[in-house]
Write a protein that holds these residues in place. Structure first.
Motif, PDB file in Angstrom:
ATOM      1  N   PHE A 114       0.827  -1.209   0.000  1.00 25.91           N
ATOM      2  CA  PHE A 114       0.000   0.000   0.000  1.00 25.91           C
ATOM      3  C   PHE A 114       0.856   1.251   0.000  1.00 25.91           C
ATOM      4  O   PHE A 114       1.893   1.317   0.674  1.00 25.91           O
ATOM      5  N   ASN A 115       0.393   2.251  -0.716  1.00 25.18           N
ATOM      6  CA  ASN A 115       0.835   3.622  -0.491  1.00 25.18           C
ATOM      7  C   ASN A 115      -0.286   4.291   0.297  1.00 25.18           C
ATOM      8  O   ASN A 115      -1.359   4.560  -0.249  1.00 25.18           O
ATOM      9  N   LEU A 116      -0.050   4.522   1.589  1.00 26.38           N
ATOM     10  CA  LEU A 116      -1.034   5.201   2.433  1.00 26.38           C
ATOM     11  C   LEU A 116      -0.826   6.696   2.256  1.00 26.38           C
ATOM     12  O   LEU A 116       0.196   7.252   2.655  1.00 26.38           O
ATOM     13  N   GLU A 117      -1.784   7.350   1.648  1.00 27.80           N
ATOM     14  CA  GLU A 117      -1.636   8.745   1.256  1.00 27.80           C
ATOM     15  C   GLU A 117      -2.010   9.714   2.376  1.00 27.80           C
ATOM     16  O   GLU A 117      -2.576   9.326   3.393  1.00 27.80           O
ATOM     17  N   GLY A 118      -1.701  10.999   2.146  1.00 27.00           N
ATOM     18  CA  GLY A 118      -2.076  12.044   3.091  1.00 27.00           C
ATOM     19  C   GLY A 118      -3.560  12.353   3.007  1.00 27.00           C
ATOM     20  O   GLY A 118      -4.243  12.039   2.027  1.00 27.00           O
ATOM     21  N   TRP A 124     -11.368  14.555  -5.812  1.00 27.34           N
ATOM     22  CA  TRP A 124     -10.682  13.587  -6.667  1.00 27.34           C
ATOM     23  C   TRP A 124     -10.219  12.347  -5.900  1.00 27.34           C
ATOM     24  O   TRP A 124     -10.000  11.291  -6.505  1.00 27.34           O
ATOM     25  N   VAL A 125     -10.081  12.469  -4.588  1.00 27.29           N
ATOM     26  CA  VAL A 125      -9.598  11.353  -3.771  1.00 27.29           C
ATOM     27  C   VAL A 125     -10.510  10.133  -3.920  1.00 27.29           C
ATOM     28  O   VAL A 125     -10.037   8.985  -3.977  1.00 27.29           O
ATOM     29  N   GLU A 126     -11.811  10.359  -3.989  1.00 24.59           N
ATOM     30  CA  GLU A 126     -12.746   9.230  -4.068  1.00 24.59           C
ATOM     31  C   GLU A 126     -12.496   8.389  -5.315  1.00 24.59           C
ATOM     32  O   GLU A 126     -12.693   7.175  -5.298  1.00 24.59           O
ATOM     33  N   GLY A 127     -12.038   9.017  -6.401  1.00 23.54           N
ATOM     34  CA  GLY A 127     -11.765   8.283  -7.623  1.00 23.54           C
ATOM     35  C   GLY A 127     -10.436   7.559  -7.614  1.00 23.54           C
ATOM     36  O   GLY A 127     -10.218   6.636  -8.410  1.00 23.54           O
ATOM     37  N   CYS A 128      -9.530   7.958  -6.718  1.00 28.37           N
ATOM     38  CA  CYS A 128      -8.194   7.352  -6.658  1.00 28.37           C
ATOM     39  C   CYS A 128      -8.047   6.347  -5.522  1.00 28.37           C
ATOM     40  O   CYS A 128      -7.110   5.542  -5.536  1.00 28.37           O
ATOM     41  N   HIS A 129      -8.946   6.389  -4.565  1.00 25.10           N
ATOM     42  CA  HIS A 129      -8.886   5.468  -3.432  1.00 25.10           C
ATOM     43  C   HIS A 129      -8.993   4.022  -3.917  1.00 25.10           C
ATOM     44  O   HIS A 129      -9.872   3.678  -4.706  1.00 25.10           O
ATOM     45  N   ARG A 130      -8.062   3.189  -3.474  1.00 27.71           N
ATOM     46  CA  ARG A 130      -7.970   1.765  -3.793  1.00 27.71           C
ATOM     47  C   ARG A 130      -7.468   1.477  -5.209  1.00 27.71           C
ATOM     48  O   ARG A 130      -7.453   0.315  -5.634  1.00 27.71           O
ATOM     49  N   LEU A 131      -7.046   2.480  -5.954  1.00 27.63           N
ATOM     50  CA  LEU A 131      -6.583   2.228  -7.313  1.00 27.63           C
ATOM     51  C   LEU A 131      -5.283   1.422  -7.291  1.00 27.63           C
ATOM     52  O   LEU A 131      -4.398   1.661  -6.484  1.00 27.63           O
ATOM     53  N   PRO A 132      -5.140   0.448  -8.228  1.00 29.64           N
ATOM     54  CA  PRO A 132      -3.898  -0.320  -8.329  1.00 29.64           C
ATOM     55  C   PRO A 132      -2.861   0.414  -9.169  1.00 29.64           C
ATOM     56  O   PRO A 132      -3.195   1.227 -10.035  1.00 29.64           O
ATOM     57  N   PRO A 146      -7.009   8.055   3.342  1.00 27.77           N
ATOM     58  CA  PRO A 146      -7.932   8.448   4.409  1.00 27.77           C
ATOM     59  C   PRO A 146      -8.862   9.530   3.867  1.00 27.77           C
ATOM     60  O   PRO A 146      -8.588  10.131   2.818  1.00 27.77           O
ATOM     61  N   GLY A 147      -9.944   9.775   4.549  1.00 28.42           N
ATOM     62  CA  GLY A 147     -10.856  10.788   4.041  1.00 28.42           C
ATOM     63  C   GLY A 147     -12.097  10.959   4.883  1.00 28.42           C
ATOM     64  O   GLY A 147     -12.238  10.368   5.956  1.00 28.42           O
ATOM     65  N   PHE A 148     -13.015  11.757   4.352  1.00 28.57           N
ATOM     66  CA  PHE A 148     -14.165  12.205   5.123  1.00 28.57           C
ATOM     67  C   PHE A 148     -15.489  11.657   4.606  1.00 28.57           C
ATOM     68  O   PHE A 148     -16.546  12.103   5.043  1.00 28.57           O
ATOM     69  N   THR A 149     -15.437  10.706   3.676  1.00 25.88           N
ATOM     70  CA  THR A 149     -16.672  10.138   3.136  1.00 25.88           C
ATOM     71  C   THR A 149     -16.565   8.612   3.142  1.00 25.88           C
ATOM     72  O   THR A 149     -15.487   8.044   3.351  1.00 25.88           O
ATOM     73  N   ASP A 150     -17.701   7.953   2.856  1.00 27.18           N
ATOM     74  CA  ASP A 150     -17.701   6.492   2.832  1.00 27.18           C
ATOM     75  C   ASP A 150     -17.061   5.929   1.571  1.00 27.18           C
ATOM     76  O   ASP A 150     -16.976   4.715   1.399  1.00 27.18           O
ATOM     77  N   LYS A 151     -16.591   6.790   0.676  1.00 27.27           N
ATOM     78  CA  LYS A 151     -15.862   6.359  -0.513  1.00 27.27           C
ATOM     79  C   LYS A 151     -14.357   6.508  -0.336  1.00 27.27           C
ATOM     80  O   LYS A 151     -13.592   6.450  -1.296  1.00 27.27           O
ATOM     81  N   THR A 152     -13.920   6.702   0.908  1.00 25.07           N
ATOM     82  CA  THR A 152     -12.504   6.764   1.250  1.00 25.07           C
ATOM     83  C   THR A 152     -12.244   5.787   2.394  1.00 25.07           C
ATOM     84  O   THR A 152     -13.144   5.052   2.815  1.00 25.07           O
ATOM     85  N   GLY A 153     -11.014   5.805   2.915  1.00 24.15           N
ATOM     86  CA  GLY A 153     -10.652   4.892   3.993  1.00 24.15           C
ATOM     87  C   GLY A 153     -11.027   5.359   5.378  1.00 24.15           C
ATOM     88  O   GLY A 153     -10.759   4.655   6.357  1.00 24.15           O
ATOM     89  N   GLY A 154     -11.671   6.534   5.502  1.00 23.11           N
ATOM     90  CA  GLY A 154     -12.034   7.041   6.814  1.00 23.11           C
ATOM     91  C   GLY A 154     -10.841   7.637   7.545  1.00 23.11           C
ATOM     92  O   GLY A 154      -9.788   7.900   6.960  1.00 23.11           O
TER      93      GLY A 154
END
Length: 375
Positions: A114-118, A124-132, A146-154
């Motif tokens: 994993f690259n655990l991002e800032g 745009w984060v929601e579209g890149c979260h979990r991308l290979p 990480p993020g603030f919606t259910d389409k991120t890692g929390g």
């Protein structure tokens, strides 16, 4: 239970305490709540020791709170495949040692990488979260945001944190810091910021406040402004309505308690920014500065989500970070008045936001759940 046994986490310290603060919290949670054997590779043991006094800055390898800590001195080194963990995390796009990558390529099955991002609130984060991302030797790395919606890692959060907060005894804790009864009864503000924050201007406004204010500052923070205010008084002084008290730099668990005990928290970077959200109190974020003022874009993205109904808080935060607002000269008395007028609404918003973030789960659990789908 997780199907994984071991995890390696690589951290370079850029923002004095933020990077290692995040990685240390994550490492502890993975050990205590998920039963993983964690090795933390970190390049700056001196900064690490400030938030975790047990760290021996001279040790190449040590055990701290059940975690193997290795001093990461550079990109050199030879590693065997037996040293490679089941999950490998590079924090915030650090480059793994080439020798470690060579060892990863020899493993069967390959480790989950994993690259655990800032943290950012940008869409745009929601579209890149979990991308290979395909790597050399047919290895695959995934981005986890990480993020603030259910389409991120929390957000990073320990399982028992909220219960501990609800049982917290504020006056008892503040007395351990040396506060008097008058200071405990005053408006209490914690101040953690970068050196370029306009602290002196704010101190001047607070001195003329109609209500007593106690500002609690970790040692070394806003050093010039604090020194000018204290003069020869030592670690605590009062001028007008404002008392400034310098605190020893506290370990992570006590910093959480400081946030819980205050009415308003000034935080910086990423680690204390997240902890302020779990504190459920109003806060002002001093974001880590980036080239070409990219941090202002990130700040505005967060404020759009968080402070849409709090214009006083939003303007104060933008001004605190030097972001342009209508091209006007700074007027800190007016900014503080507008922020203070929103105290009730800001307190309610902080509590509602905390509940919203709780609904997304926690970063560590979400990361391990996704890792299990990759095996």
């Amino acid at each position: 239970m997780t199907p994984f046994r071991r995890l390696d986490l690589f951290c370079r310290v850029v923002d004095n305490y933020g990077d290692i603060g995040i990685c240390w919290r994550l490492a502890k949670q993975l050990v205590r709540e998920h039963g993983l054997a964690v090795t933390l590779f970190v390049d700056d043991l001196v900064s690490f020791r400030r938030i975790c006094p047990q760290v021996d800055t001279a040790a190449e390898r040590q055990q701290v709170d059940g975690i193997t800590v290795r001093h990461w001195r550079g990109q050199d080194g030879v590693y065997s495949k037996d040293e490679v963990a089941d999950i490998v995390i590079e924090f915030f796009a650090v480059d793994l040692p080439p020798g470690y990558i060579d060892a990863m390529a020899q493993c069967q099955p390959r480790p989950v990488w994993f690259n655990l991002e800032g943290l950012t609130a940008e869409e745009w984060v929601e579209g890149c979260h979990r991308l290979p991302s395909l790597q050399p030797r047919s290895m695959m790395k995934h981005f986890f945001f990480p993020g603030f919606t259910d389409k991120t890692g929390g957000l990073l959060r320990e399982a028992g944190l909220e219960q501990e907060r609800l049982q917290f005894d504020t006056p008892a804790f503040l007395r351990t810091l040396g506060l008097t009864d008058a200071e405990i009864a005053s408006t209490k503000i914690s101040l953690f910021c970068y050196p370029h924050a306009p602290v002196s201007a704010l101190f001047e406004v607070w001195q003329n406040s109609a209500q007593p204010i106690t500002c609690l500052v970790p040692e070394g923070v806003a050093a010039d402004a604090v020194r000018a205010f204290l003069g020869d008084a030592g670690r605590v002084a009062t001028q007008g309505a404002l008392t400034v008290r310098v605190l020893p730099f506290v370990p992570q668990p006590d910093y959480d308690k400081l946030l819980w005990a205050c009415d308003l928290n000034f935080v910086r970077g990423e680690d204390s920014f997240v902890r302020a959200q779990w504190a459920g109190k109003p806060f002002i974020w001093h974001i880590y500065p980036q080239d070409e003022n990219l941090h202002h874009k990130k700040l505005r993205a967060f404020l759009q989500r968080y402070a849409g109904e709090l214009p006083g808080l939003a303007e104060f935060a933008l001004r605190w970070n030097g972001a342009p607002v209508r091209g006007e000269a700074d007027n800190w008395a007016a900014y503080w008045t507008a922020l203070a007028a929103e105290t009730g609404a800001a307190t309610a918003r902080a509590a509602a936001w905390q509940q919203q973030m709780l609904s997304h789960g926690d970063l560590a659990s979400n990361l391990l759940a996704f890792a299990a789908t990759l095996r």
